[in-house]
Scaffold this motif. Structure first.
Motif, short mmCIF file in Angstrom:
data_model
loop_
_atom_site.label_atom_id
_atom_site.label_comp_id
_atom_site.label_asym_id
_atom_site.label_seq_id
_atom_site.Cartn_x
_atom_site.Cartn_y
_atom_site.Cartn_z
N LEU A 104 1.02 -0.97 -0.24
CA LEU A 104 0.12 -0.23 0.20
C LEU A 104 0.72 1.54 0.05
N ILE A 105 2.04 1.11 1.14
CA ILE A 105 3.17 2.67 0.82
C ILE A 105 3.46 2.02 -0.45
N PHE A 106 3.94 1.40 -0.78
CA PHE A 106 4.88 1.66 -2.31
C PHE A 106 3.95 2.17 -3.42
N HIS A 107 2.34 1.42 -3.25
CA HIS A 107 1.58 1.94 -4.39
C HIS A 107 1.21 3.32 -4.30
N HIS A 108 1.17 3.64 -3.21
CA HIS A 108 0.97 5.23 -3.15
C HIS A 108 1.60 5.91 -3.02
N ARG A 109 3.00 5.68 -3.22
CA ARG A 109 4.55 6.32 -3.96
C ARG A 109 4.27 6.25 -5.12
N SER A 110 4.40 4.95 -5.77
CA SER A 110 4.76 4.53 -7.17
C SER A 110 3.91 5.37 -8.08
N VAL A 111 2.68 6.30 -7.61
CA VAL A 111 1.50 6.41 -8.36
C VAL A 111 2.26 7.57 -8.89
N ARG A 112 2.95 8.21 -8.10
CA ARG A 112 3.60 9.61 -8.17
C ARG A 112 4.87 9.85 -8.75
N LEU A 113 5.20 8.34 -8.46
CA LEU A 113 7.32 8.49 -9.00
C LEU A 113 7.07 8.15 -9.73
N ALA A 114 7.10 6.49 -10.54
CA ALA A 114 7.13 6.18 -11.39
C ALA A 114 7.78 6.30 -12.39
N GLU A 115 7.83 7.08 -13.32
CA GLU A 115 8.19 8.16 -14.65
C GLU A 115 9.00 7.98 -14.45
N GLY A 116 9.72 7.88 -13.22
CA GLY A 116 11.59 8.93 -13.74
C GLY A 116 11.84 7.11 -13.39
N TRP A 117 11.41 6.28 -12.82
CA TRP A 117 12.08 4.82 -12.55
C TRP A 117 13.17 4.25 -13.69
N ASP A 118 12.90 5.00 -15.19
CA ASP A 118 13.60 3.58 -15.90
C ASP A 118 15.27 3.81 -16.18
N ARG A 119 15.82 4.96 -15.27
CA ARG A 119 16.93 4.87 -15.42
C ARG A 119 17.60 4.91 -14.02
N THR A 120 16.92 5.65 -12.78
CA THR A 120 17.38 5.29 -10.84
C THR A 120 16.11 5.25 -10.16
N ILE A 121 16.46 4.13 -10.19
CA ILE A 121 15.31 3.60 -8.71
C ILE A 121 15.67 4.25 -7.26
N PRO A 122 14.91 5.09 -6.64
CA PRO A 122 14.97 5.23 -5.90
C PRO A 122 15.34 4.68 -3.94
N LEU A 123 16.16 4.61 -3.33
CA LEU A 123 16.74 4.04 -2.19
C LEU A 123 15.27 3.54 -1.29
N SER A 124 14.45 4.04 -1.99
CA SER A 124 13.19 3.82 -0.23
C SER A 124 12.23 3.01 -1.50
N ILE A 125 12.78 2.75 -2.94
CA ILE A 125 12.13 2.19 -3.49
C ILE A 125 12.37 0.52 -3.83
N ARG A 126 13.65 0.70 -4.05
CA ARG A 126 14.29 -0.94 -3.65
C ARG A 126 14.13 -1.36 -2.61
N LEU A 127 14.42 -0.62 -1.12
CA LEU A 127 13.84 -0.96 -0.60
C LEU A 127 12.45 -1.98 -0.19
N ALA A 128 11.48 -1.52 -0.07
CA ALA A 128 10.54 -1.90 -0.51
C ALA A 128 10.49 -2.53 -1.40
N GLY A 129 11.19 -3.00 -2.51
CA GLY A 129 10.83 -4.74 -3.36
C GLY A 129 11.89 -5.07 -2.21
N ILE A 130 12.70 -5.18 -2.19
CA ILE A 130 13.45 -5.96 -0.83
C ILE A 130 12.38 -6.66 -0.11
N ALA A 131 11.80 -6.05 0.27
CA ALA A 131 10.95 -6.18 1.92
C ALA A 131 9.83 -7.03 1.60
N SER A 132 9.27 -6.87 0.68
CA SER A 132 8.55 -7.53 -0.54
C SER A 132 8.93 -8.43 -0.97
#
Length: 160
Positions: free
Chosen positions: A114-142
């Protein structure tokens, strides 16, 4: 005591008895395992991409568009079949430490999503180049949380 009676009464409902005493139990069990496998396979692809470990050449938005519908469909089937399996032995499951851990880890995985999806809706546009550390950690946590959910499910039958 009253709480234990609730779980026992749940086991003695018509639906619980039909599932637990007929061919429906192995069917629900098989569908539960298959749906979890499909869900985790698709989720693994997304989480590894988010963690920056694999599939880095694929845009995250493309992967999420392709995999999220399958993840939610499989999760829905796993939830329905899991509830069906649970009600057949509810009073034993609620006391089982492995089941308790499974439910706690599943709740944590859900909050993470839920936290990740809330953030991803706003921020996912720039992830193709650099994924923020908080999002990387969300993926690892998942990945870690869902692995724990699966281990809890497997251990349920072996811990009394």
């Amino acid at each position: 005591m009253l709480q234990h009676e609730f779980w026992l009464n749940l086991e003695y409902t018509w639906l619980a008895e039909q599932i637990g005493a007929t061919w429906l139990f192995p069917l629900f069990n098989s569908l539960h395992v298959i749906s979890i496998t499909l869900m985790l396979g698709a989720l693994l692809m997304l989480d590894l991409r988010l963690a920056g470990v694999a599939a880095r050449v694929y845009p995250y938005r493309l992967l999420s568009r392709d995999f999220l519908p399958w993840i939610w469909l499989a999760f829905s089937v796993a939830t329905i079949t899991g509830i069906g399996l649970f009600i057949t032995r509810a009073s034993a499951h609620v006391l089982n430490p492995a089941f308790q851990w499974k439910m706690l880890l599943m709740l944590m995985a859900g909050v993470n999503m839920l936290i990740f999806h809330h953030r991803s809706v706003r921020l996912a546009e720039g992830w193709d180049r650099t994924i923020p550390l908080s999002i990387r950690l969300a993926g690892i946590a998942s990945l870690v949380l869902w692995a724990g959910v699966m281990l809890g499910g497997r251990w349920m039958g072996h811990i009394i």
